[in-house]
Enzyme design. Sequence first.
Site: not given
Length: 368
Positions: A244, A282, A284
């Site tokens: 991330s 991930s 983000d």
Amino acid sequence: MRARELGITVGSGRPGRWNAITDVPGVRVGHRTLIEGEGRLRPGRGPVRTGVSVVVPAEGSLGRRPVFAGCHRLNGNGELTGLEWVRESGTLTSPVALTNTHSVGVVRDALVAAEVTQRGPDELYWCLPVVGETWDGLLNDVNGFHVRAEHLHDALRAAASGPVAEGNVGSGTGMICHGFAGGVGTASRTAGAGWTVGALVQANHGRRSRLSVAGVPVGEAIPATEVPLPTPPHGPVPAQGSGSIIVVLATDAPVLPHQCDRLAQRAALGIARCGGNGEHTSGDLIIAFSTGNRLAGDGLSEAGPPERWVRMLPDPALGSLFDAVVEAVEEAILNALLAARTMTGRDGITAHALPHDRLIEVMKTACW
């Protein structure tokens, strides 16, 4: 080592004095790094490769005098606490703290306690602080809960303007970016009528094969057969790109909350220019704040004057700020990679640093 020290220029914009988020007047950054032990993982005992970092937007209590803020989610497999209140109110009422995934709670509570100490013992008070995380469990005893409240307070005391320590320091200590050692990185750009935009990233994301530096496909040229990926000696191997990134943006331009949202959205383009694409696993997440309007009175109550005067930029004037965000985020990720040293963590798992000499060789071969 930073990108510009190697002669690598990202974009055409001009950095501020420190080429850091601290180029925005009043913004300070502090770290507390935790490195202990080596060898086999013994949950609760280490090895420890983690820490805490803080971005402090301005002096004094953010609860009493908040700043305008906005946010954006590129992919949501992560945590940045307090964003619902940021979306609802358009304000940031605490410093932004960063740490590992399983230490968000203790750091959040410690931020509340830090604000409480600035208020009287009889004062009624509530707080929804902003704390972001990325997972450092490949190198760190993440389930050992080694981050404590005192470490957040250490980072706050260490918060300063000027140059910012980067790489595997503070919250970035155990992070991995595009298959190399990663962590904290920062950069800045001047924009418009003398405004400054700064970015700070906690980079723990990306596939090796997708890494791009100033448009050059560096990840393809330095594959895992040349610089090995950090791989557990036993158990499942995490999928590439499963990490991330958290991005913190600051500006002194007088922008309103919806404009902070728009700046935060453009950070995703900087991530993409380095090869990040917001993969399924991930997290983000981006928060952007502006010190261009420091609100008078208590941002959490009706205290203060009934009318508050603010300045603002018209939306058509945001173009140079958008450019600054994209370039600053791209360069901040690269600075995180270049500053990070090879880090060996639990079970001997090693995240190798991006080799500077090999990077330059690849860039020159690509007619850079």
